[in-house]
Design a protein around this motif. Structure first.
Motif, PDB file in Angstrom:
ATOM      1  N   UNK A 146       0.810  -1.215   0.000  1.00  0.00           N
ATOM      2  CA  UNK A 146       0.000   0.000   0.000  1.00  0.00           C
ATOM      3  C   UNK A 146       0.846   1.270   0.000  1.00  0.00           C
ATOM      4  N   UNK A 147       2.149   1.146   0.280  1.00  0.00           N
ATOM      5  CA  UNK A 147       3.015   2.325   0.270  1.00  0.00           C
ATOM      6  C   UNK A 147       3.238   2.875  -1.133  1.00  0.00           C
ATOM      7  N   UNK A 148       3.018   2.050  -2.134  1.00  0.00           N
ATOM      8  CA  UNK A 148       3.281   2.505  -3.505  1.00  0.00           C
ATOM      9  C   UNK A 148       2.404   3.697  -3.873  1.00  0.00           C
ATOM     10  N   UNK A 149       1.157   3.697  -3.407  1.00  0.00           N
ATOM     11  CA  UNK A 149       0.254   4.813  -3.719  1.00  0.00           C
ATOM     12  C   UNK A 149       0.625   6.077  -2.939  1.00  0.00           C
ATOM     13  N   UNK A 150       1.499   5.938  -1.935  1.00  0.00           N
ATOM     14  CA  UNK A 150       1.887   7.075  -1.101  1.00  0.00           C
ATOM     15  C   UNK A 150       3.095   7.823  -1.649  1.00  0.00           C
ATOM     16  N   UNK A 151       3.705   7.308  -2.727  1.00  0.00           N
ATOM     17  CA  UNK A 151       4.861   7.971  -3.329  1.00  0.00           C
ATOM     18  C   UNK A 151       4.420   9.249  -4.042  1.00  0.00           C
ATOM     19  N   UNK A 152       5.181  10.304  -3.891  1.00  0.00           N
ATOM     20  CA  UNK A 152       4.958  11.537  -4.647  1.00  0.00           C
ATOM     21  C   UNK A 152       6.174  11.805  -5.512  1.00  0.00           C
ATOM     22  N   UNK A 153       6.024  12.680  -6.497  1.00  0.00           N
ATOM     23  CA  UNK A 153       7.132  12.967  -7.407  1.00  0.00           C
ATOM     24  C   UNK A 153       7.551  14.419  -7.284  1.00  0.00           C
ATOM     25  N   UNK A 154       8.856  14.646  -7.151  1.00  0.00           N
ATOM     26  CA  UNK A 154       9.397  15.994  -7.056  1.00  0.00           C
ATOM     27  C   UNK A 154      10.648  16.089  -7.924  1.00  0.00           C
ATOM     28  N   UNK A 155      10.586  16.948  -8.942  1.00  0.00           N
ATOM     29  CA  UNK A 155      11.711  17.130  -9.871  1.00  0.00           C
ATOM     30  C   UNK A 155      12.168  15.812 -10.487  1.00  0.00           C
ATOM     31  N   UNK A 156      11.187  14.994 -10.855  1.00  0.00           N
ATOM     32  CA  UNK A 156      11.495  13.731 -11.514  1.00  0.00           C
ATOM     33  C   UNK A 156      11.956  12.630 -10.584  1.00  0.00           C
ATOM     34  N   UNK A 157      11.950  12.880  -9.281  1.00  0.00           N
ATOM     35  CA  UNK A 157      12.396  11.884  -8.301  1.00  0.00           C
ATOM     36  C   UNK A 157      11.205  11.500  -7.431  1.00  0.00           C
ATOM     37  N   UNK A 158      11.042  10.204  -7.198  1.00  0.00           N
ATOM     38  CA  UNK A 158       9.962   9.736  -6.347  1.00  0.00           C
ATOM     39  C   UNK A 158      10.356   9.896  -4.868  1.00  0.00           C
ATOM     40  N   UNK A 159       9.378  10.341  -4.069  1.00  0.00           N
ATOM     41  CA  UNK A 159       9.647  10.634  -2.656  1.00  0.00           C
ATOM     42  C   UNK A 159       8.656   9.875  -1.785  1.00  0.00           C
ATOM     43  N   UNK A 160       9.173   9.248  -0.731  1.00  0.00           N
ATOM     44  CA  UNK A 160       8.331   8.612   0.286  1.00  0.00           C
ATOM     45  C   UNK A 160       8.448   9.443   1.556  1.00  0.00           C
ATOM     46  N   UNK A 161       7.357  10.119   1.922  1.00  0.00           N
ATOM     47  CA  UNK A 161       7.369  10.985   3.100  1.00  0.00           C
ATOM     48  C   UNK A 161       7.688  10.192   4.360  1.00  0.00           C
ATOM     49  N   UNK A 162       8.338  10.865   5.317  1.00  0.00           N
ATOM     50  CA  UNK A 162       8.647  10.220   6.586  1.00  0.00           C
ATOM     51  C   UNK A 162       7.417   9.700   7.303  1.00  0.00           C
TER      52      UNK A 162
END
Length: 543
Positions: free
Chosen positions: A205-221
């Motif tokens: 379920x963490x996959x849907x929590x990824x966001x994208x910033x400047x072409x890089x995927x980010x997983x918030x703390x």
């Protein structure tokens, strides 16, 4: 206060030492730390347990059905308890042990369990967690009556409590969260691709929590399982230490001679019904405290703070800076108000004055939010008064705008009045318990405490549901906003509703309920005189 005797048998007054009040007030902070941990539970449920946003925001509220069943039983047990270790201290120990063990399993075992059983396991653990929270939380209210019955001294508890709450909620926690926990546990695919993939493999379920910033995927703390284990261990250890200090603080007064009329009594279910039906003080105080709790819980919700500082003002690091800057003036103003209003004018007037002040400065804060939204003007280089302290690593942004300065001033005033209104309700429960002794001769602090414990948890959890529903209504039904989320007018409006709208409803309810609340400072003096008279008659009869 130090010049007054601890015992004044002529008028039945007994007092606590100042350090005893200070130590005992830490019990409230011990349970508040767990409340801080659970304030962000929606992120954990969405990312790791794997449920939807609205259900995640609603689950704590749904669990209050169980809470409603357990609270009266815990209260009855407290009222019937009288051990060599006291009436209240056993429940601090039992509650704190349960809280630590349940959260330890929640955040260390559930992420490694099969995905299909995570949600039911969480539900079972949370049911047990609620019992522990009730056991420890009820003591904060029930022990107020034996700690001191001096109407002028009872607000001292709120003064200490305000210090701890301000330090933790306004300084330590925001700084820890925004400058340490979130940055250190936020992962990006450029540097931590393997770790992110490993987390997703274990928690799909963490996959849907990824966001994208400047072409890089980010997983918030917030979605990093390791941050939750770190928070649990730190909070659990500190909460245990505070519980020990609270036990030391109440130990001298946790004896039967300080309970009600100083004699053992039998209290049955019918007595509880009569108390709830006829004790106007506790009725009105519950209305006031519950709505005020809703206000503070919505206002301080983690998602709301992320949106306010990270999205609307555009710099989440400012959250910790502002909290650190406001700490000392907020504390000083809160203590000044408590001393001048609560100690000298009575607790009812303190709650009302705090409510009116909160309403005024909350309206001003809305204007500042609208003016400063998405314009980057909170930290334009117009004023630079925190730069000398930047070497501490606490005040990351060294330049503040005029708007930023105005926000700091309003935040201090709003916080001080809000602290006075919110914190004074705890010693007011002791007034309600004494009122019941005066009214019927019954001593039921456990009932008063569990009633407040139930309301506290019910309303604070309802806040999570309200916040979740509000953000789901503007498109955040799958994941919650993070600091990487772009600004929008809808986020601004929902944040204003949560930060000021819901609290405003609570403050209006405060004013209405206090109109019917009978326990003024003068009435409490009359009550203590009557209780002293009854005790004196009982002593003569025994002699």
């Amino acid at each position: 206060m130090s010049k007054q005797p601890l015992e004044d048998k002529a008028n039945g007054i007994h007092r606590a030492k100042t350090w005893e009040i200070g130590f005992f007030s830490l019990n409230n902070m011990s349970t508040n730390l767990y409340m801080l941990l659970m304030n962000s539970i929606s992120y954990y449920l969405v990312g790791i347990v794997g449920i939807g946003v609205v259900l995640a925001g609603s689950i704590v509220t749904i669990m209050r059905v169980w809470d409603g069943v357990t609270d009266p039983f815990v209260g009855m047990i407290v009222d019937k308890t009288n051990t060599k270790f006291g009436k209240n201290r056993p429940f601090i120990v039992i509650g704190n042990v349960i809280l630590f063990l349940t959260t330890f399993i929640m955040f260390r075992v559930i992420p490694t369990a099969p995905t299909g059983i995570r949600f039911p396991v969480f539900i079972v653990l949370y049911m047990v967690y609620i019992i522990g929270y009730t056991c420890q939380c009820v003591v904060t209210k029930s022990a107020q009556t034996c700690l001191t019955n001096d109407p002028a001294q009872r607000p001292v508890f709120s003064m200490f409590d305000s210090v701890w709450v301000t330090l933790v909620f306004s300084v330590i926690w925001p700084i820890l969260l925004s400058t340490s926990l979130i940055p250190n546990y936020t992962l990006n695919s450029a540097q931590h691709a393997d770790k992110i993939n490993a987390f997703i493999a274990q928690n799909p379920s963490l996959e849907k929590c990824l966001t994208e910033s400047n072409g890089v995927q980010v997983l918030s703390g917030f979605y990093n399982p390791e941050m939750w284990t770190a928070m649990q261990l730190g909070i659990g250890g500190i909460a245990a230490l505070l519980a020990i200090l609270a036990i030391i603080g109440i130990s001298r007064k946790d004896r039967i001679e300080y309970f009600g009329l100083g004699t053992e009594q039998k209290v049955g279910f019918k007595d509880y019904i009569d108390v709830l039906a006829h004790n106007r003080g506790i009725q009105m105080l519950v209305v006031s405290a519950s709505t005020d709790k809703l206000a503070s819980s919505c206002k301080s919700n983690t998602t709301v703070m992320v949106c306010l500082w990270g999205i609307i003002f555009g710099n989440y690091a400012l959250y910790s800076s502002a909290s650190a800057i406001t700490c000392i003036p907020l504390l000083l103003l809160t203590l000044f108000l408590m001393n001048k209003v609560a100690c000298k004018m009575g607790q009812k007037k303190a709650l009302l004055m705090g409510t009116y002040g909160s309403m005024i400065f909350a309206c001003v804060s809305v204007v500042l939010m609208i003016v400063g939204a998405n314009k980057g003007i909170m930290n334009m280089p117009i004023v630079s008064f925190v730069k000398p302290a930047s070497f501490l690593g606490i005040f990351a942004p060294s330049n503040w705008s005029i708007l930023g300065v105005l926000w700091i001033i309003v935040a201090v005033l709003l916080g001080a009045f809000n602290n006075m209104a919110g914190n004074i309700v705890i010693p007011m429960t002791a007034d309600c318990a004494d009122y019941e002794v005066y009214r019927t001769g019954r001593y039921v602090p456990g009932l008063m405490g569990t009633l407040f414990s139930f309301v506290d948890k019910l309303i604070s959890s309802l806040a999570s549901t309200l916040v979740a529903v509000c953000f789901a209504a503007i498109g955040f039904s799958e994941v919650l906003p993070t600091v990487e989320t772009p600004y929008s007018t809808s986020i601004l409006l929902v944040t204003i509703v949560c930060f000021v709208g819901f609290p405003m409803i609570g403050w209006i309810c405060n004013i209405i309920s206090m109109h019917f609340y009978p326990l003024t400072k003068e009435k409490m003096a009359e009550i203590q005189d009557e209780i002293a008279r009854i005790k004196a008659e009982q002593s003569k009869a025994k002699a």
